[in-house]
Enzyme design. Sequence first.
Site, mmCIF file in Angstrom:
data_model
loop_
_atom_site.group_PDB
_atom_site.id
_atom_site.type_symbol
_atom_site.label_atom_id
_atom_site.label_comp_id
_atom_site.label_asym_id
_atom_site.label_seq_id
_atom_site.Cartn_x
_atom_site.Cartn_y
_atom_site.Cartn_z
ATOM 1 N N THR A 203 0.811 -1.233 0.221
ATOM 2 C CA THR A 203 0.120 -0.030 -0.474
ATOM 3 C C THR A 203 0.740 1.036 0.175
ATOM 4 O OG1 THR A 203 -1.645 -0.800 1.150
ATOM 5 C CG2 THR A 203 -1.355 1.593 1.185
ATOM 6 N N ARG A 231 -13.655 -7.938 -0.860
ATOM 7 C CA ARG A 231 -13.237 -7.894 0.529
ATOM 8 C C ARG A 231 -12.635 -6.506 0.575
ATOM 9 N NH1 ARG A 231 -7.410 -5.883 2.016
ATOM 10 N NH2 ARG A 231 -6.886 -7.155 3.617
ATOM 11 N N THR A 254 -0.208 0.368 6.468
ATOM 12 C CA THR A 254 0.061 -0.878 5.951
ATOM 13 C C THR A 254 -0.023 -1.784 6.334
ATOM 14 O OG1 THR A 254 1.922 -0.569 5.766
ATOM 15 C CG2 THR A 254 0.909 1.073 4.076
ATOM 16 N N GLY A 255 0.038 -3.207 5.711
ATOM 17 C CA GLY A 255 -0.110 -4.609 6.104
ATOM 18 C C GLY A 255 -1.557 -4.431 6.068
ATOM 19 N N GLY A 257 -4.744 -5.358 7.064
ATOM 20 C CA GLY A 257 -5.376 -4.174 6.796
ATOM 21 C C GLY A 257 -6.577 -5.187 8.309
HETATM 22 N N1 ASP Z 1 -3.662 -2.359 4.300
HETATM 23 C C1 ASP Z 1 -3.625 -3.263 2.917
HETATM 24 C C2 ASP Z 1 -5.122 -4.137 2.878
HETATM 25 O O1 ASP Z 1 -5.484 -4.543 4.436
HETATM 26 C C3 ASP Z 1 -2.811 -3.956 2.597
HETATM 27 C C4 ASP Z 1 -1.365 -3.623 2.605
HETATM 28 O O2 ASP Z 1 -0.841 -2.147 2.754
HETATM 29 O O3 ASP Z 1 -0.501 -4.327 2.727
HETATM 30 O O4 ASP Z 1 -5.878 -4.270 2.228
#
Ligand code: ASP
Length: 353
Positions: A203, A231, A254-255, A257
Amino acid sequence: MATLNRRDFISSAAVSAALGTLTPTSFGIDEEGTIDGPIAISSANGLRATAKAVDLVKQGADTLDAVIAGVNIVEEDPEDMSVGYGGIPNEDGIVELDSCVMHGPTCEAGAVAALRNIKTPSRVAQLVMQRTDHVMLVGEGALRFARAHGLKETNLLTDKARQAWLRWKENLSDTDDWVPASQSGFGDARSDATTNIPFTYGTITCSILAPNGQMSGVTTTSGLSYKIPGRIGDSPIIGAGLFVDNEVGAAGATGRGEAVIKICGSHTVVEAMRHGISPQQACLHAIKRIDQTTKIARLRRKDGRPNFDVKMYALSKDGRFGAASIWSGGKFAVYEGGRNRLEDCAFLYERNS
Ligand code: ASP
């Protein structure tokens, strides 16, 4: 250059020190208490975004226009497979994008989710903010809205992303009718560390503080790779993937979610900063809460630690900034004091522990 209220800054620092929590990564102010130009922070894939955003604010652009122009570079880049054009698709092989924006001075926000065919969901989120009475549009409605505003439709699935999706699909099961070109080389299709299938999170989030005290932020993503169609992650959710309070600061995530949504991650960070906690410690506070609230066994390693990562990023109204992740090794982008660079995230656990 604007002069900050130094007494306010010192008193907030004193509160933090009294709480034993003040370990800022850096201060974006000089000894006179002035901001040395705009300060922008972003996820590690955002060096081009911070540079662009700072440049535009220096030329007099609005802070939100500036961060959106910054992340547009990454949204339109097919080489970044976690955002916009070229992003990894959902389980049907269709790219669905999420984004939200917040404009500090007006306290306005806009968001789109599960948006198809438009390279720059952040621009559509800004249009939702500016040209509707709503905050969020999703799916078909968001696409029709984007069309109404003349945004160009494109097939967002690049050949590289399609091939990654196809490899994932063919290796999902050895009892279905999809047969991989080679039976070797792919293990756990959900692990990017043990396979060469890009099953990823990823992200871009970017926030900025202008010398006149105005702040804005944006988060934009293609979300979790091979997700169930429809989703929606944290990235388009105000308070989860992004939160900006022009009087306090900005935060983004990020990460994984799902973990961020459940603790209202970015809002949690901004509220901690409101109570005088430094940006870095505010991010760690949210990360610890994610750790504490992850109860489901399948999300824990054998040693009980989370088997996923989240990063939180924060920029405070007085020019401090920081980031934190569950696992060590994370970086974030920051443009401050005329230097655009990557810095280390604070973390909860050593990656190799
Ligand atoms: N946070 C984002 C999600 O869960 C993905 C990401 O940041 O890697 O869609």
